[in-house]
Motif scaffolding. Structure first.
Motif, PDB file in Angstrom:
ATOM      1  N   SER A   1     -24.743   4.589 -31.748  1.00 53.40           N
ATOM      2  CA  SER A   1     -24.408   5.968 -32.103  1.00 53.40           C
ATOM      3  C   SER A   1     -23.552   5.971 -33.357  1.00 53.40           C
ATOM      4  O   SER A   1     -23.147   4.931 -33.876  1.00 53.40           O
ATOM      5  CB  SER A   1     -23.659   6.649 -30.960  1.00 53.40           C
ATOM      6  OG  SER A   1     -22.337   6.133 -30.861  1.00 53.40           O
ATOM      7  N   LEU A   2     -23.250   7.178 -33.839  1.00 52.07           N
ATOM      8  CA  LEU A   2     -22.389   7.319 -35.012  1.00 52.07           C
ATOM      9  C   LEU A   2     -20.995   6.762 -34.759  1.00 52.07           C
ATOM     10  O   LEU A   2     -20.291   6.385 -35.700  1.00 52.07           O
ATOM     11  CB  LEU A   2     -22.289   8.785 -35.423  1.00 52.07           C
ATOM     12  CG  LEU A   2     -23.582   9.445 -35.925  1.00 52.07           C
ATOM     13  CD1 LEU A   2     -23.345  10.930 -36.202  1.00 52.07           C
ATOM     14  CD2 LEU A   2     -24.097   8.743 -37.180  1.00 52.07           C
TER      15      LEU A   2
ATOM     16  N   TYR B   1     -25.914   4.126 -40.663  1.00 54.11           N
ATOM     17  CA  TYR B   1     -26.801   3.300 -41.479  1.00 54.11           C
ATOM     18  C   TYR B   1     -27.915   2.707 -40.622  1.00 54.11           C
ATOM     19  O   TYR B   1     -29.102   2.761 -40.980  1.00 54.11           O
ATOM     20  CB  TYR B   1     -25.990   2.192 -42.145  1.00 54.11           C
ATOM     21  CG  TYR B   1     -26.683   1.490 -43.280  1.00 54.11           C
ATOM     22  CD1 TYR B   1     -26.599   1.973 -44.580  1.00 54.11           C
ATOM     23  CD2 TYR B   1     -27.433   0.336 -43.054  1.00 54.11           C
ATOM     24  CE1 TYR B   1     -27.230   1.321 -45.625  1.00 54.11           C
ATOM     25  CE2 TYR B   1     -28.069  -0.321 -44.087  1.00 54.11           C
ATOM     26  CZ  TYR B   1     -27.958   0.183 -45.386  1.00 54.11           C
ATOM     27  OH  TYR B   1     -28.595  -0.462 -46.419  1.00 54.11           O
ATOM     28  N   TRP B   2     -27.529   2.172 -39.468  1.00 55.49           N
ATOM     29  CA  TRP B   2     -28.512   1.516 -38.615  1.00 55.49           C
ATOM     30  C   TRP B   2     -29.396   2.519 -37.893  1.00 55.49           C
ATOM     31  O   TRP B   2     -30.586   2.247 -37.671  1.00 55.49           O
ATOM     32  CB  TRP B   2     -27.807   0.586 -37.637  1.00 55.49           C
ATOM     33  CG  TRP B   2     -27.183  -0.562 -38.372  1.00 55.49           C
ATOM     34  CD1 TRP B   2     -25.862  -0.731 -38.675  1.00 55.49           C
ATOM     35  CD2 TRP B   2     -27.865  -1.664 -38.958  1.00 55.49           C
ATOM     36  NE1 TRP B   2     -25.676  -1.877 -39.410  1.00 55.49           N
ATOM     37  CE2 TRP B   2     -26.894  -2.470 -39.596  1.00 55.49           C
ATOM     38  CE3 TRP B   2     -29.213  -2.057 -39.009  1.00 55.49           C
ATOM     39  CZ2 TRP B   2     -27.224  -3.648 -40.275  1.00 55.49           C
ATOM     40  CZ3 TRP B   2     -29.543  -3.229 -39.675  1.00 55.49           C
ATOM     41  CH2 TRP B   2     -28.553  -4.004 -40.296  1.00 55.49           C
ATOM     42  N   LEU B   3     -28.873   3.679 -37.541  1.00 59.58           N
ATOM     43  CA  LEU B   3     -29.712   4.714 -36.930  1.00 59.58           C
ATOM     44  C   LEU B   3     -30.804   5.160 -37.896  1.00 59.58           C
ATOM     45  O   LEU B   3     -31.967   5.337 -37.515  1.00 59.58           O
ATOM     46  CB  LEU B   3     -28.854   5.905 -36.506  1.00 59.58           C
ATOM     47  CG  LEU B   3     -27.980   5.696 -35.269  1.00 59.58           C
ATOM     48  CD1 LEU B   3     -26.928   6.799 -35.171  1.00 59.58           C
ATOM     49  CD2 LEU B   3     -28.838   5.661 -34.002  1.00 59.58           C
ATOM     50  N   ASP B   4     -30.428   5.354 -39.161  1.00 58.75           N
ATOM     51  CA  ASP B   4     -31.400   5.781 -40.163  1.00 58.75           C
ATOM     52  C   ASP B   4     -32.437   4.682 -40.403  1.00 58.75           C
ATOM     53  O   ASP B   4     -33.642   4.955 -40.448  1.00 58.75           O
ATOM     54  CB  ASP B   4     -30.679   6.128 -41.469  1.00 58.75           C
ATOM     55  CG  ASP B   4     -31.631   6.639 -42.538  1.00 58.75           C
ATOM     56  OD1 ASP B   4     -32.040   7.804 -42.455  1.00 58.75           O
ATOM     57  OD2 ASP B   4     -31.978   5.854 -43.445  1.00 58.75           O
ATOM     58  N   LEU B   5     -31.979   3.442 -40.547  1.00 56.22           N
ATOM     59  CA  LEU B   5     -32.896   2.350 -40.810  1.00 56.22           C
ATOM     60  C   LEU B   5     -33.829   2.135 -39.620  1.00 56.22           C
ATOM     61  O   LEU B   5     -35.032   1.847 -39.796  1.00 56.22           O
ATOM     62  CB  LEU B   5     -32.098   1.075 -41.095  1.00 56.22           C
ATOM     63  CG  LEU B   5     -32.854  -0.089 -41.727  1.00 56.22           C
ATOM     64  CD1 LEU B   5     -33.451   0.324 -43.057  1.00 56.22           C
ATOM     65  CD2 LEU B   5     -31.930  -1.279 -41.900  1.00 56.22           C
ATOM     66  N   ARG B   6     -33.298   2.288 -38.417  1.00 57.20           N
ATOM     67  CA  ARG B   6     -34.108   2.102 -37.210  1.00 57.20           C
ATOM     68  C   ARG B   6     -35.227   3.137 -37.105  1.00 57.20           C
ATOM     69  O   ARG B   6     -36.304   2.850 -36.569  1.00 57.20           O
ATOM     70  CB  ARG B   6     -33.193   2.182 -35.979  1.00 57.20           C
ATOM     71  CG  ARG B   6     -33.817   1.679 -34.704  1.00 57.20           C
ATOM     72  CD  ARG B   6     -32.807   1.647 -33.570  1.00 57.20           C
ATOM     73  NE  ARG B   6     -32.439   2.976 -33.093  1.00 57.20           N
ATOM     74  CZ  ARG B   6     -31.620   3.208 -32.077  1.00 57.20           C
ATOM     75  NH1 ARG B   6     -31.051   2.187 -31.441  1.00 57.20           N
ATOM     76  NH2 ARG B   6     -31.337   4.438 -31.689  1.00 57.20           N
ATOM     77  N   SER B   7     -34.984   4.317 -37.646  1.00 64.67           N
ATOM     78  CA  SER B   7     -35.976   5.397 -37.547  1.00 64.67           C
ATOM     79  C   SER B   7     -36.998   5.380 -38.681  1.00 64.67           C
ATOM     80  O   SER B   7     -37.963   6.159 -38.649  1.00 64.67           O
ATOM     81  CB  SER B   7     -35.267   6.753 -37.540  1.00 64.67           C
ATOM     82  OG  SER B   7     -34.671   7.022 -38.805  1.00 64.67           O
ATOM     83  N   TYR B   8     -36.796   4.505 -39.673  1.00 64.05           N
ATOM     84  CA  TYR B   8     -37.661   4.484 -40.851  1.00 64.05           C
ATOM     85  C   TYR B   8     -38.716   3.397 -40.718  1.00 64.05           C
ATOM     86  O   TYR B   8     -38.392   2.229 -40.520  1.00 64.05           O
ATOM     87  CB  TYR B   8     -36.820   4.264 -42.108  1.00 64.05           C
ATOM     88  CG  TYR B   8     -37.626   3.992 -43.359  1.00 64.05           C
ATOM     89  CD1 TYR B   8     -38.564   4.911 -43.821  1.00 64.05           C
ATOM     90  CD2 TYR B   8     -37.458   2.805 -44.077  1.00 64.05           C
ATOM     91  CE1 TYR B   8     -39.305   4.659 -44.960  1.00 64.05           C
ATOM     92  CE2 TYR B   8     -38.188   2.551 -45.220  1.00 64.05           C
ATOM     93  CZ  TYR B   8     -39.114   3.476 -45.658  1.00 64.05           C
ATOM     94  OH  TYR B   8     -39.846   3.222 -46.796  1.00 64.05           O
ATOM     95  N   ASP B   9     -39.977   3.770 -40.867  1.00 66.31           N
ATOM     96  CA  ASP B   9     -41.092   2.831 -40.810  1.00 66.31           C
ATOM     97  C   ASP B   9     -41.695   2.753 -42.213  1.00 66.31           C
ATOM     98  O   ASP B   9     -42.420   3.658 -42.635  1.00 66.31           O
ATOM     99  CB  ASP B   9     -42.136   3.298 -39.805  1.00 66.31           C
ATOM    100  CG  ASP B   9     -43.282   2.311 -39.623  1.00 66.31           C
ATOM    101  OD1 ASP B   9     -43.530   1.511 -40.551  1.00 66.31           O
ATOM    102  OD2 ASP B   9     -43.942   2.347 -38.572  1.00 66.31           O
ATOM    103  N   PRO B  10     -41.410   1.681 -42.967  1.00 64.85           N
ATOM    104  CA  PRO B  10     -41.902   1.631 -44.348  1.00 64.85           C
ATOM    105  C   PRO B  10     -43.419   1.571 -44.449  1.00 64.85           C
ATOM    106  O   PRO B  10     -44.012   2.145 -45.377  1.00 64.85           O
ATOM    107  CB  PRO B  10     -41.251   0.359 -44.906  1.00 64.85           C
ATOM    108  CG  PRO B  10     -40.950  -0.478 -43.706  1.00 64.85           C
ATOM    109  CD  PRO B  10     -40.621   0.489 -42.615  1.00 64.85           C
TER     110      PRO B  10
END
Length: 327
Positions: free
Chosen positions: A213-214, A229-238
């Motif tokens: 969490s935040l 940072y990790w929440l955003d990266l975890r949700s991004y599928d390049p």
């Protein structure tokens, strides 16, 4: 040796590679963005009226300057000058994590914050240059910059295409574990100052868990980066983001790279994009993560020897940027 230590190592003066013609282009400074997080950059413009294709360079993860300086080497300067020697305009810039690290990391920052605003500003700066072909402005990312390149193109649909050099698709938190294992097997002395493999595994599990969490303490997370940072990266599928783009792409991978690998990362691009006629995927068997040619297992200390980016990569990227057309 931690990446930050490599960046700060006293260096031998950088010399242009043989494939660079310094008489073929001019450089000028540029500022991207405004306010607290404005960053300086450099635009490299081929001599002649043009119109020239153009490319924005995105450095990898870490507090890189515009040249992606590591020890005596400057990977993005090699790219910028090598491409400009072949008639391609290039804009590169200091990352916000290099120029305003304390204030940037002090906020609930994300990978999108780290890359997208300045990349969009760089694209806009290139569009204003009279010698640039505004229909042929590309984004080239190395390592994490390659991972984020599709996100930049999704934010600016006018981007003509992407060049992804050693772009990671494997979850970063688990790539850290893989890197540590590689170093433990091949260069255990380099592990000094790095987390233990067991600690890295626990941090990776936390990034994956629903408890992230935040408010998750930074000290419990990889690199000390915030939960945001990790929440955003975890949700991004390049790969999925790239697949949704109707754009040509050139994807390159070093065969000796242990930070981003053929098996764990290039396989992701291949699975999601290999059937696309406008996507070119190429492996440079002798190259490491920085696209330095060599032999034997790649080690972090190799980056501290004066080297230049593989001339075959420069030539192939330049040829692709010069000839590709967005359908």
């Amino acid at each position: 040796m931690p990446l930050e230590d490599m960046m700060e190592t006293p260096t031998i003066a950088w010399q242009p590679a043989e494939y660079i013609d310094p008489t073929a282009f001019d450089e000028r400074p540029v500022t991207l963005g405004d306010g607290e997080f404005a960053v300086p950059g450099t635009v490299t413009v081929p001599r002649g009226a043009g119109p020239h294709p153009a490319v924005v360079l995105l450095a990898g993860g870490g507090p890189f300057d515009r040249d992606a300086t590591v020890g005596p080497n400057k990977v993005l300067k090699d790219l910028a000058w090598g491409l400009a020697s072949r008639g391609i305009a290039v804009l590169r810039f200091d990352k916000v994590t290099h120029t305003q690290a304390e204030s940037f990391w002090g906020a609930d920052c994300t990978p999108a914050d780290e890359y997208v605003p300045h990349a969009i500003s760089a694209i806009e700066a290139l569009r204003r240059l009279p010698s640039v072909d505004t229909e042929r402005i590309f984004v080239l990312g190395h390592s994490m910059g390659g991972k984020m390149a599709p996100r930049v193109a999704a934010a600016d649909p006018a981007v003509a295409g992407l060049v992804i050099l050693a772009g990671d698709t494997h979850p970063l938190q688990w790539s850290i574990v893989r890197v540590l294992r590689h170093l433990a097997d091949n260069d255990p002395e380099s592990l000094e100052g790095l987390p233990s493999i067991d600690d890295a595994i626990e941090q990776a599990k936390l990034v994956d868990s629903p408890e992230l969490s935040l408010s998750t303490p930074r000290s419990d997370l990889p690199f000390g980066a915030p939960g945001s940072y990790w929440l955003d990266l975890r949700s991004y599928d390049p790969v999925a983001t790239a697949a949704a783009l109707d754009k040509p792409m050139f994807i390159a991978q070093g065969g000796r790279d242990y930070q981003v690998t053929v098996a764990d990362d290039l396989s992701g691009w291949q699975a999601g994009l290999a059937d696309r006629a406008e996507v070119t995927i190429r492996i440079y068997d002798a190259d490491d993560h920085m696209f330095f040619p060599g032999s034997g297992p790649s080690l972090g200390a190799d980056y501290l020897r004066p080297q230049h980016l593989d001339p075959a990569v420069i030539a192939d990227v330049a040829d692709w940027l010069t000839t590709v057309r967005n359908h």
